[in-house]
Design an enzyme around this catalytic site. Structure first.
Site, short mmCIF file in Angstrom:
data_model
loop_
_atom_site.label_atom_id
_atom_site.label_comp_id
_atom_site.label_asym_id
_atom_site.label_seq_id
_atom_site.Cartn_x
_atom_site.Cartn_y
_atom_site.Cartn_z
CG HIS A 241 -1.88 1.09 1.31
ND1 HIS A 241 -3.23 0.93 1.10
CD2 HIS A 241 -1.71 2.40 1.58
CE1 HIS A 241 -3.84 2.08 1.21
NE2 HIS A 241 -2.95 3.01 1.52
CD GLU A 245 -0.84 7.35 -2.49
OE1 GLU A 245 -1.66 6.50 -2.88
OE2 GLU A 245 -0.90 8.55 -2.81
CE LYS A 248 -1.45 5.17 -6.40
NZ LYS A 248 -2.89 5.11 -6.07
CG ASN A 249 2.12 10.68 -4.67
OD1 ASN A 249 1.41 11.63 -4.97
ND2 ASN A 249 1.74 9.75 -3.83
C1 W6P Z 1 6.91 14.52 -5.69
C2 W6P Z 1 5.78 14.68 -4.69
C3 W6P Z 1 5.81 13.34 -4.01
C4 W6P Z 1 5.03 12.83 -3.00
C5 W6P Z 1 5.28 11.52 -2.55
C6 W6P Z 1 6.28 10.76 -3.12
C7 W6P Z 1 7.06 11.27 -4.15
C8 W6P Z 1 6.82 12.56 -4.61
N1 W6P Z 1 7.47 13.27 -5.60
O1 W6P Z 1 7.27 15.39 -6.50
#
Ligand code: W6P
Length: 400
Positions: A241, A245, A248-249
């Protein structure tokens, strides 16, 4: 009423946190009677502790229809479990208990979405002040953590003693599946490398579909390229999980920042004495510091869902509750999830896990006088110049 009395009674007890080691030891000497006796007290205690906090929510949030619905689910489930209070732990009762737990788990399947809907309803109908916002943040962290823990207990019991699992265990004895090493939802030899690759592949699938390209994965251990297994004692679905997440970000940031030739996402696995660290680095242009903390705030992450009808254009990650929930999964067994970003370059996200299963204790919210006072916020004057005021509380506390 009687239920109110029972709520008062059970909320006086503190929840009993278990360590991963205890979950495993318990699973190895699996005794359904013992589990039943433990859960018929522990589940009402955990439910009652969080229900007392629901009751302290700001009135205008409590009045939202979605929140009322969630509250009713909790009341019903609490009532249903305390019915087992005085029953003898005989086979028919044990079977009934197991079925009841599955029923309750299903009833609460949509709690996260429904609470998010309630927060949305509040935002659309009321002006929300900083104090209220902080109370809601405080509550949701505790509420979702409580939910994670209750589902963990229910999953362990139903996986160890439910009907499906008896046949699944027989299958794994005969060499099907993972060789039968799982203990409920815990894998005593959960391979971090496998879970990282799995989460990466599934995020990449979404990324390819939306951007028609995706960054590669560079997997390293202690700084050098490697694919050796890295087993830990953990709940693979929780780790998945969090990683899904984060991927993906990271992918979205990389794809939005690079027109072509997206640089790879690096994942470094580090096995320390106390902590296992999974560091994910992207070169997706980063985010300013003022935004980093906001990514973990429910009030900022709550936006209407994009229409489900044209699922081909759904963006990769919507900064939904994904990040705050992932951090709760990490913290649940005393790990953590932190973001460190350099605006203009990229972001590092680190998942910390406890290396020792006897130190991986559940982290549980406790209802008491201390928790109560967070729901009656007093306006605070700034004791530092300039603004501690982020976008979230701009200029509200200027006056002396
Ligand atoms: C980003 C914003 C973010 C949130 C969580 C994980 C990776 C990333 N990269 O630019």
């Amino acid at each position: 009423s009687n239920v109110t009395k029972m709520l008062d009674f059970y909320s006086q007890f503190n929840p009993s946190p278990l360590s991963i080691k205890q979950f495993i030891d318990f699973g190895l000497n699996a005794c359904e009677r013992k589990s039943f006796l433990f859960l018929r007290k522990e589940l009402p205690v955990r439910l009652a502790n969080i229900m007392k906090e629901i009751a302290l929510l700001p009135d205008n949030l409590l009045r939202m229809p979605s929140v009322g619905m969630v509250n009713q689910w909790y009341e019903r489930s609490f009532e249903e479990i305390i019915q087992f209070e005085k029953m003898d732990p005989e086979p028919p009762v044990l079977t009934q208990f197991c079925e009841r737990l599955i029923h309750i788990r299903n009833r609460h399947a949509d709690v996260v979405q429904t609470m998010a809907q309630g927060v949305l309803e509040l935002k659309e109908s009321h002006e929300v002040d900083v104090g209220t916002e902080n109370s809601i943040q405080y509550f949701l962290d505790r509420f979702y953590m409580s939910r994670i823990s209750i589902r963990m207990l229910i999953n362990q019991h139903t996986l160890l003693f439910g009907e499906e699992q008896v046949s699944a265990r027989q299958a794994s004895v005969s060499g099907i599946g993972n060789g039968g090493r799982h203990i409920g939802s815990i894998d005593p030899a959960c391979d971090v490398v496998v879970v990282v690759r799995d989460a990466y592949e599934n995020a990449r699938f979404l990324c390819d579909r939306y951007y028609l390209a995706s960054p590669d994965l560079e997997l390293m251990q202690m700084g050098v390229a490697s694919d050796r297994p890295m087993p830990i004692v953990y709940v693979p679905s929780h780790l998945y999980h969090m990683l899904f997440e984060l991927f993906k970000n990271a992918m979205r940031a990389v794809m939005e920042h690079h027109e072509s030739a997206p640089p790879p996402i690096q994942v470094n696995l580090i096995n320390g004495k106390e902590d296992i660290s999974v560091k994910m680095s992207d070169r997706g242009g980063g985010i300013p510091r003022s935004v980093t903390d906001l990514l973990f705030k429910y009030m900022y992450s709550t936006a209407p869902q994009p229409s489900k009808s044209d699922s081909h254009t759904v963006p990769l990650a919507g900064y939904g509750y994904g990040l705050p929930l992932s951090r709760l999964y990490a913290r649940y067994f005393h790990g953590d999830l932190v973001l460190m970003s350099c605006e203009g370059y990229g972001t590092d996200a680190v998942i910390y896990l406890k290396a020792l299963s006897n130190e991986a204790n559940e982290l549980l919210p406790i209802f008491n006088k201390t928790s109560t006072k967070f729901y009656r916020p007093v306006a605070q004057l700034a004791d530092w110049s300039g603004s501690l005021n982020t976008a979230s509380n701009s200029c509200k506390n200027r006056e002396k």
